[in-house]
Structure formats: C-alpha cells, structure tokens
Design a protein around this motif. Structure first.
Motif, PDB file in Angstrom:
ATOM      1  N   GLY A 436     -14.903  10.387   8.137  1.00 19.01           N
ATOM      2  CA  GLY A 436     -15.841  12.008   8.309  1.00 19.01           C
ATOM      3  C   GLY A 436     -15.490  12.663   6.764  1.00 19.01           C
ATOM      4  N   THR A 437     -14.226  12.372   5.507  1.00 20.97           N
ATOM      5  CA  THR A 437     -13.822  13.483   5.439  1.00 20.97           C
ATOM      6  C   THR A 437     -14.648  12.558   3.440  1.00 20.97           C
ATOM      7  N   MET A 438     -15.951  12.041   3.590  1.00 19.74           N
ATOM      8  CA  MET A 438     -17.093  11.704   2.545  1.00 19.74           C
ATOM      9  C   MET A 438     -18.506  11.628   3.610  1.00 19.74           C
ATOM     10  N   SER A 439     -18.577  11.281   2.304  1.00 20.56           N
ATOM     11  CA  SER A 439     -20.218  10.287   2.793  1.00 20.56           C
ATOM     12  C   SER A 439     -20.923   9.929   1.778  1.00 20.56           C
ATOM     13  N   LEU A 440     -22.010   9.441   2.440  1.00 24.39           N
ATOM     14  CA  LEU A 440     -22.390   8.384   1.295  1.00 24.39           C
ATOM     15  C   LEU A 440     -22.564   8.817   0.481  1.00 24.39           C
ATOM     16  N   VAL A 441     -23.967  10.339   0.581  1.00 25.92           N
ATOM     17  CA  VAL A 441     -23.919  10.469  -0.674  1.00 25.92           C
ATOM     18  C   VAL A 441     -23.310  12.190  -0.738  1.00 25.92           C
ATOM     19  N   GLY A 442     -22.829  12.833  -2.044  1.00 27.02           N
ATOM     20  CA  GLY A 442     -22.590  13.959  -1.548  1.00 27.02           C
ATOM     21  C   GLY A 442     -22.344  14.244  -3.046  1.00 27.02           C
ATOM     22  N   PRO A 443     -22.325  15.348  -3.391  1.00 26.74           N
ATOM     23  CA  PRO A 443     -20.672  15.966  -4.851  1.00 26.74           C
ATOM     24  C   PRO A 443     -19.892  15.264  -5.230  1.00 26.74           C
ATOM     25  N   ARG A 444     -19.342  14.741  -6.518  1.00 22.53           N
ATOM     26  CA  ARG A 444     -18.155  14.246  -6.608  1.00 22.53           C
ATOM     27  C   ARG A 444     -17.276  15.048  -5.897  1.00 22.53           C
ATOM     28  N   PRO A 445     -15.849  14.536  -5.619  1.00 22.89           N
ATOM     29  CA  PRO A 445     -14.482  14.860  -5.097  1.00 22.89           C
ATOM     30  C   PRO A 445     -14.030  14.964  -5.961  1.00 22.89           C
ATOM     31  N   HIS A 446     -13.429  16.151  -6.326  1.00 26.14           N
ATOM     32  CA  HIS A 446     -12.855  16.375  -7.701  1.00 26.14           C
ATOM     33  C   HIS A 446     -11.345  16.703  -7.158  1.00 26.14           C
ATOM     34  N   LEU A 447     -10.294  16.351  -8.398  1.00 29.60           N
ATOM     35  CA  LEU A 447      -8.842  17.194  -7.554  1.00 29.60           C
ATOM     36  C   LEU A 447      -8.507  18.746  -8.486  1.00 29.60           C
ATOM     37  N   ALA A 448      -7.685  19.405  -7.591  1.00 24.19           N
ATOM     38  CA  ALA A 448      -7.963  20.358  -7.636  1.00 24.19           C
ATOM     39  C   ALA A 448      -7.769  20.955  -8.837  1.00 24.19           C
ATOM     40  N   ARG A 460     -20.048  26.261  -4.693  1.00 21.38           N
ATOM     41  CA  ARG A 460     -20.984  26.678  -3.532  1.00 21.38           C
ATOM     42  C   ARG A 460     -21.413  23.940  -3.343  1.00 21.38           C
ATOM     43  N   ARG A 461     -20.067  23.784  -3.924  1.00 22.18           N
ATOM     44  CA  ARG A 461     -20.011  22.443  -4.031  1.00 22.18           C
ATOM     45  C   ARG A 461     -19.315  21.897  -2.989  1.00 22.18           C
ATOM     46  N   ALA A 462     -18.411  22.966  -2.284  1.00 16.09           N
ATOM     47  CA  ALA A 462     -17.157  22.595  -1.161  1.00 16.09           C
ATOM     48  C   ALA A 462     -18.422  22.923   0.011  1.00 16.09           C
ATOM     49  N   LEU A 463     -19.793  23.416   0.053  1.00 12.53           N
ATOM     50  CA  LEU A 463     -20.580  23.484   1.148  1.00 12.53           C
ATOM     51  C   LEU A 463     -20.875  22.348   1.748  1.00 12.53           C
ATOM     52  N   GLY A 467     -19.643  13.036  -1.725  1.00 13.53           N
ATOM     53  CA  GLY A 467     -19.988  11.187  -1.339  1.00 13.53           C
ATOM     54  C   GLY A 467     -19.869  11.057  -2.398  1.00 13.53           C
ATOM     55  N   LEU A 468     -19.949   9.377  -2.169  1.00 12.72           N
ATOM     56  CA  LEU A 468     -19.306   8.177  -2.648  1.00 12.72           C
ATOM     57  C   LEU A 468     -20.367   7.819  -3.926  1.00 12.72           C
ATOM     58  N   THR A 469     -21.378   8.167  -3.730  1.00 18.89           N
ATOM     59  CA  THR A 469     -22.804   8.517  -4.658  1.00 18.89           C
ATOM     60  C   THR A 469     -23.651   9.934  -4.625  1.00 18.89           C
ATOM     61  N   GLY A 470     -24.083  10.181  -5.572  1.00 16.16           N
ATOM     62  CA  GLY A 470     -24.828  11.346  -5.432  1.00 16.16           C
ATOM     63  C   GLY A 470     -26.066  11.520  -7.392  1.00 16.16           C
ATOM     64  N   LEU A 488     -25.440  19.167 -11.361  1.00 15.72           N
ATOM     65  CA  LEU A 488     -25.823  17.721 -10.793  1.00 15.72           C
ATOM     66  C   LEU A 488     -25.600  18.010  -9.439  1.00 15.72           C
ATOM     67  N   ASP A 489     -24.710  18.302  -8.688  1.00 14.57           N
ATOM     68  CA  ASP A 489     -24.303  18.247  -7.847  1.00 14.57           C
ATOM     69  C   ASP A 489     -24.274  19.450  -7.240  1.00 14.57           C
ATOM     70  N   LEU A 490     -24.632  20.740  -7.852  1.00 21.46           N
ATOM     71  CA  LEU A 490     -25.062  22.077  -7.392  1.00 21.46           C
ATOM     72  C   LEU A 490     -26.532  22.000  -6.451  1.00 21.46           C
ATOM     73  N   ARG A 491     -26.883  21.264  -7.622  1.00 22.23           N
ATOM     74  CA  ARG A 491     -28.375  21.059  -7.644  1.00 22.23           C
ATOM     75  C   ARG A 491     -28.547  20.124  -6.315  1.00 22.23           C
ATOM     76  N   TYR A 492     -27.758  19.064  -6.009  1.00 17.50           N
ATOM     77  CA  TYR A 492     -28.107  18.141  -4.877  1.00 17.50           C
ATOM     78  C   TYR A 492     -27.763  19.653  -3.440  1.00 17.50           C
ATOM     79  N   VAL A 493     -26.344  20.008  -3.556  1.00 16.07           N
ATOM     80  CA  VAL A 493     -26.138  20.881  -2.252  1.00 16.07           C
ATOM     81  C   VAL A 493     -27.401  22.027  -2.393  1.00 16.07           C
ATOM     82  N   GLU A 494     -27.907  22.461  -2.777  1.00 11.59           N
ATOM     83  CA  GLU A 494     -28.997  23.366  -2.891  1.00 11.59           C
ATOM     84  C   GLU A 494     -30.339  23.405  -1.824  1.00 11.59           C
TER      85      GLU A 494
END
Length: 519
Positions: A436-448, A460-463, A467-470, A488-494
């Motif tokens: 549950g820490t990731m989804s198949l599709v979603g924004p890129r998980p970044h470093l702090a 807003r990406r944290a909403l 994902g593994l892909t996006g 692109l990540d923000l576009r997906y989130v919205e």
C-alpha cells in the motif's frame, strides 16, 4: 456543447473546447482583412488534408465493423446446434450482424471525424453499442411468438455471446488503426493543419504544448496575433501570418482545417462570436483553449445559463469509492503479475548476486502520500557503494527541478544498464504496491531533498499514492526534464481515474518494449 481532449489515451495534452459550426444561411460578418506581415515561407504538412484522410479513416473503421458484425454473428451461429442446422439461416444472421453492428456503433457516435485519433470517444461508442445490441436482442427475443421458442432462445444467445466477440475485434481494430495513424502523425503526415490566434504569449504556450504532443495530430502552420504585437515579434516557433483580423485569409491561403483560439484579453468579448460567424459553412473546425493546463476534459462541463454558457470545473476526487476500487485493482493486478513474473525475478536476483556478490535489492527512503516516508525497493543496478559517489557527480548533473540525471552515469553496472533499459530494475516495487505504500499508477516517488528543491505547488503530488508508472513514464520517461515530469504528475493528480490508470498501464508496456526514454 462538449469538450474534447487532444491526446488520445487522452488526457496527455491540453484540452481544447470544440465549438460546433452551424450550417445555416446566416448574415455573415467577415472581419476586415489585412495583408500578412513578412515572414519565412510556411512549411505545410505533406499528404492530404484532414477532411480527406479523416473520411478514409472513418470509412475503414466502418468497413472493419461490417466484417466484425458478420463474423460475430456467424461464429456463434456455426457453433450453435440450433442455428447451424440451416445454412441459409446462418447466412441471414451473418448479414444481419454485418448491418446491425456498424449501425449500433454509428448510433453511439463511433464514426465522428472530430474524434479521429484522439480521446476515448471511439472506444466508449463501441462499449455503448455492446449494451444497446444486447438490450435490443433481449427485447426482440421477447417479441418472437411463443411457438418459436427455440428461435427466440437462439436469438438471445446470439446477442449475448456474439457481442463480446464483436467488442474485442472492434476495439482491437481501432487500436491498430490508431497506432498506424500516430506513426504517420509523428512523421508529419495525416495531421490537422492549424492556425493559432491570440496574444503572442498565450499562443506561444499553446504552440509548444501542441508540439510536445505529436500524437494529438495537429501541426501549427502559423499564428495570428493582435495588431499591436505584430511589429517586431521575434522568437515565435512558427511564422506570423498577420493580425487577428487576418485569420480567415490565413486559413484559406494555407489550406488549414482548424483554428485554435487562446483565452486572453485579445480574444474576449465579440471576437470569438464574429470569428465563428465568418467560418460558417467553410468546414473549418474552431477550437478554444480554456487556459486550464492541468484540467482535463472529464472535469470540464458546459453549464448553460440564460443567454450565455459557463465552463464548469469539477473538483478532483482523492477519497471515496473510487479510491477503494483503485486499491482493489492494484492488489488484483499485482498479485497476478507477481505469480506470472516470479521466475523472471528470481533469475534477475541470481544474476545480480553472481555479478559482484553484493545485495540484490536496493532500498531507499522516498516520500509518499500525505508526505509520509516509506522504503521503496528496486533491483540493484549500480555498483556497491554508489550512493557515496553521488556528491562527486553533482557537477555533471543533467537533471532539472531538483532531480539528478546523468546519461552516462559511471556507477551503473553492465547488467544494471540492461535492467534499466527495460525497467526490469523496478519490478520489486510490486511489493510496495501490495503493502500500500505505492500504486501501480501515480506520481513519481521522490527523495526528500529533491522535493525541497521543487516549486511549492508540487506538494499537491502528495494527495495521491505514488506509482510504479505514470504519465511521465508514457510521455518520455528519462527524456523529460524535471519540471516537465512534475507537470505531468500534477496533471495526473488533478484528473486521475480508473480508465486513465488502465490506459497508462497499457501504454507503459509499449514504452518499455520500445525502450522510450530509458535511463
């Protein structure tokens, strides 16, 4: 009125609102025409105009559906003990299928030229036709006299068993046709010829977005800007064909199919109305850019009021039943995927271990949903101690927006480079999807530290769950600059939806196999 997206898997480009053209005998109001300013010769796309090739495209889809309808009726008829007893009956049912199926798809607006090559309207029309044919078959079966009970049951079975076959073939045919069309469009053929009208700043942004989305099927041949901006205008990617009064002449002179109008002060009030009047009966499509970069079509609706319409923008959804459906889909698809690829993962793990005896899995702390930290897993693709060498390589960093990217990173092993080229190093992230820490599709998980260097709105990406892909994966992968990937990540989130997730998963396989943007 309705809205339309430029991309096909849709959702990958900036949406334009299509303004339908009424074919009537109006009092024509033609804007005054001025001579175009001096500019370099316009490079027109090769091949036929949109009206010609779009008709051929739709005709090919119609012919395919005729064949599909006949096949979907013939195959169950031949298999059925009841229907196969008469060759004449089989041929009649095949003829009925050849007529009914394309009529059903057409009734659901599956052959509209405006939807050619973009959006998901074509597929939705096929799905609606499926439902319509099943319902019509059930109703028809009920109308058959009780004395013909055998035929009635056979008719119902034919509608129920034949239509899934028809749907699969029709959707498959459209997928193949769209892939062919997109290859042609990437080569500059079979495109809409577009004139952009609006202020220089807004027009430049729209032109750039269209250029970045090669599969939107639009090539800008020139731009018309306000009279005050024509003189001395430099740095624009396309020729300036004149001021806003010159749009009609520019469209005719350069054999264009579409005018795309930006939303700004230059085109407000009566300009859009008068331009639409001048285009009536010309066959030119008029599109209006709403100026909402991150908002896609499904959230945009025209709300009619007395005397004028307003564009209604729905709020994005981050919780509720759709979230539960997304999580359930993640678990089911990931579970099946792990069962299928587990032998491959074992082989990769063994190869990494035999390479240098180091650890197989690379674990790293990333930032997930709601800003929570989690451990992300990957197959190790770099030599042992690679993290300690990062500081010495920062001066060669090619990434932007807080991201580190180095095309010839010396820390990557020979095996690791192969794994990365096909994204095989990311397979252990399926375990992140299961926990549950990731989804198949979603924004890129970044470093702090990467997030700390990004603009404030990127939070807003944290909403949503990373994902593994996006969208970034199917839109260029590592070829994208940092800021472009974030957008692109923000576009997906919205605009995320289950349909979009499935489309991205499908496109991911193609991007990986073609090694597009592999790091």
């Amino acid at each position: 009125m309705s809205t339309q997206e430029l991309d096909g898997l849709d959702l990958l480009g900036q949406p334009l609102v299509a303004t339908p053209v009424r074919v009537v005998e109006p009092v024509r109001v033609t804007p005054p025409v001025v001579e175009p300013v001096g500019h370099a010769p316009v490079a027109l796309p090769v091949g036929p105009r949109f009206g010609v090739w779009a008709r051929r495209y739709v005709a090919a889809l119609t012919a395919w559906d005729v064949l599909v309808g006949a096949t979907a009726a013939l195959v169950p008829s031949i298999i059925s003990e009841t229907l196969s007893s008469s060759a004449v009956r089989i041929l009649v049912l095949g003829a009925i299928g050849a007529v009914v199926w394309p009529l059903a798809v057409g009734a659901m607006k599956g052959y509209q030229r405006r939807a050619v090559g973009v959006g998901s309207d074509e597929v939705h029309a096929v799905l609606r036709a499926w439902v319509a044919v099943v319902v019509a078959g059930a109703v028809s079966a009920e109308l058959v006299p009780a004395l013909l009970e055998t035929e009635r049951d056979a008719l119902l079975k034919l509608a129920v068993t034949g239509t899934p076959f028809a749907v699969a073939l029709s959707v498959g045919g459209r997928f193949a046709a769209r892939k062919f069309l997109h290859r042609q469009q990437r080569a500059g053929r079979l495109v809409r010829r577009v004139v952009v009208a609006g202020s220089a700043a807004a027009a430049s942004q729209l032109i750039q977005r269209l250029a970045n989305e090669s599969e939107c099927g639009m090539t800008v041949v020139g731009v018309c800007v306000p009279d005050a901006e024509v003189a001395g205008l430099v740095g624009l990617q396309v020729p300036v064909l004149g001021d806003l009064r010159h749009v009609g002449t520019a469209l005719k002179e350069h054999a264009c199919d579409t005018v795309a109008v930006t939303s700004d002060d230059a085109t407000r009030f009566t300009y859009l109305r008068e331009l639409s009047w001048s285009l009536e009966g010309s066959g030119v499509e008029m599109l209006v850019d709403p100026g909402l970069v991150e908002v896609a079509g499904p959230r945009m609706h025209i709300r009619p009021l007395v005397g004028f319409p307003l564009l209604h923008i729905e709020e994005p959804h981050f919780t509720g039943p759709r979230r539960a459906v997304k999580r359930t889909t993640d678990i089911l698809l990931t579970g099946v995927g792990l069962l299928v690829i587990s032998p491959l993962m074992l082989l990769i793990a063994l190869a990494i271990k035999l390479q240098d005896g180091g650890p197989v899995i690379f674990a790293q702390t990333r930032i997930g949903r709601s800003g929570a930290e989690f451990t992300m897993y990957k197959f190790r693709s770099m030599r042992i101690g690679a993290e300690n060498e990062l500081a010495s390589l920062m001066e060669r960093n090619q990434g932007k927006g807080g991201l580190f990217k180095l095309s010839d990173d010396p820390r990557i092993t020979r095996l690791g480079r192969f794994l990365r080229s096909f994204s095989l190093d990311e397979l252990p992230q399926l375990l992140n999807v299961l926990n549950g820490t990731m989804s198949l599709v979603g924004p890129r998980p970044h470093l702090a530290h990467e997030l700390a260097l990004m603009p404030a709105h990127s939070s807003r990406r944290a909403l949503v769950t990373p994902g593994l892909t996006g969208l970034w994966q199917v839109s260029g992968r590592s070829h994208l600059e940092g800021d472009a990937a974030v957008q692109l990540d923000l576009r997906y989130v919205e605009n995320w939806s289950l349909t979009l997730d499935l489309l991205i998963l499908w496109k991911t396989f193609s991007a990986v196999l073609r090694r597009v943007g592999a790091a």
